[in-house]
Design an enzyme around this catalytic site. Structure first.
Site, PDB file in Angstrom:
ATOM      1  N   LYS A 293       0.834  -1.192   0.000  1.00 45.46           N
ATOM      2  CA  LYS A 293       0.000   0.000   0.000  1.00 45.46           C
ATOM      3  C   LYS A 293       0.876   1.252   0.000  1.00 45.46           C
ATOM      4  CE  LYS A 293      -0.327  -0.692   4.937  1.00 45.46           C
ATOM      5  NZ  LYS A 293       0.711  -1.726   4.829  1.00 45.46           N
TER       6      LYS A 293
ATOM      7  N   TYR B 278      -2.949   4.352   6.679  1.00 45.75           N
ATOM      8  CA  TYR B 278      -3.132   3.747   7.999  1.00 45.75           C
ATOM      9  C   TYR B 278      -4.308   4.358   8.771  1.00 45.75           C
ATOM     10  CZ  TYR B 278       1.309   1.374   7.212  1.00 45.75           C
ATOM     11  OH  TYR B 278       2.305   0.580   6.689  1.00 45.75           O
TER      12      TYR B 278
END
Length: 371
Positions: free
Chosen positions: A105, A188
């Site tokens: 990611k 996150y």
């Protein structure tokens, strides 16, 4: 497809930067029940030589030789540990070679690239998973379970901080490879807000700082953002590549709150501090290998022919929020988001626990942080 009694998926790790060397490559020792490292791609000859010998990998090559290495090593799946701007191109190359893709990611740097990655893997009948390691990690999954249990009452707000001091010259400071705090750290707290609320944001607002520190020319060194959700819920977060290291979030509900410390990292133990109706209790979660569970889950999905979770759509969900925040930072205005239905959310059923791996000394791959 890997065959035979061992039933292990054969992986090539593409990219040999710091995260690959200190976390991904060592994770194979804890994923051996269904996953095997058989190939390594890097532009650095010393990395190929040293790491190939260290991990017993016979098939190594440069990026130009990717397809040849995939064929020679009979690779089933790749783990892409590349700069953000390269995720789409290497997903497309792997998919066209008939190889499944586990991609770090953020999934990509634009919504268009994410959608293209989903299309190409679908078209070539290979699986795509985005490496959200916290979807298998106990402290975060227990937080989700706690909110779903109703013990905090209706969750109303969430606040997160994720900061670090990035060394000069790290790829996170470079605009040409998709650097900046929003793309690197943004997934996150955005992902956490989405899985804690079990919902998608409807509107975002974001400030960024791109001016004060010469390390960050053209990229956001610091960002502070707000996300509006349904039922009046709001999440906020601060992220930075130019601040002292902090990693935590707090969810506040009608009856209590939960603080999760060291929430987003993989090197330290995590801690819950739960306060309900004036009574506080704490729980510590030991450090575990957070990368082996990704390999184990993805390999199971390939072997059992089922959709990985987190899927490409999970990665797209975060990138569309990030790009909306980038637009908000440019214009100084809030940006509304269209509805984005999600079939899957992380749950405690996904918990996979493996022992912590000792990070080796990396080869030509310094840590991203200063000091």
């Amino acid at each position: 497809m890997a065959q035979g009694s061992s039933r292990r998926i054969r992986y090539a790790v593409v990219g040999a930067g710091n995260i690959a060397q200190v976390a991904v490559l060592p994770a194979f020792q804890h994923a051996g029940e269904n996953s095997e490292l058989v190939a390594l791609i890097s532009s650095d000859a010393e990395k190929r030589d040293v790491l190939g010998k260290k991990y017993g990998v016979q098939h190594t090559g440069t990026y130009d030789a990717l397809e040849q290495v995939l064929r020679d090593a009979a690779v089933d799946a790749v783990y892409l540990a590349l700069p953000n701007t390269q995720h789409r191109a290497y997903t497309e190359r792997a998919a066209r070679a008939g190889v499944h893709v586990l991609c770090e990611k953020p999934m990509a740097t634009s919504v268009e690239d994410c959608e293209a990655m989903i299309r190409v893997t679908d078209a070539h009948h290979v699986k795509l998973m985005i490496a959200y390691r916290l979807h298998f990690e106990e402290a975060n999954l227990r937080a989700i379970e706690l909110l779903r249990s109703g013990r905090l009452g209706e969750p109303l707000m969430m606040s997160a901080l994720l900061t670090q001091q990035v060394r000069t010259g790290d790829i996170r400071t470079r605009v040409d490879v998709g650097g900046g705090a929003l793309l690197d750290e943004g997934p996150y707290p955005i992902n956490a807000a989405r899985y804690l609320f079990g919902d998608e944001p409807t509107e975002v607002f974001c400030y960024t700082n791109e001016e004060q520190d010469p390390r960050f020319e053209g990229v956001d060194a610091t960002a502070f953002a707000l996300m509006r959700f349904s039922k009046g819920r709001v999440a906020q977060f601060g992220i930075s590549h130019a601040a002292s290291a902090v990693s935590s979030y707090r969810v506040v509900g009608e009856k209590g709150d939960l603080l999760v410390e060291s929430a987003f990292g993989y090197e330290k133990e995590r801690k819950h501090v739960l306060t309900v109706e004036g009574k506080t209790e704490a729980r510590v979660f030991a450090t575990h290998d957070q990368f082996a569970p990704e390999l184990l889950h993805f390999s199971r999905c390939i072997l059992e022919d089922r959709e990985p979770a987190p899927s490409g759509r999970e990665g797209l969900a975060d990138v569309r929020v990030i790009t909306a925040m980038q637009e908000s930072a440019r214009t100084g205005r809030p940006v509304k988001l269209a509805a984005f239905p999600m079939r899957q959310r992380p749950s405690l059923d996904q918990l996979i626990v493996r022992p912590a791996a000792r990070p080796p000394e990396p080869v030509n791959a310094p840590a991203p942080t200063q000091g």
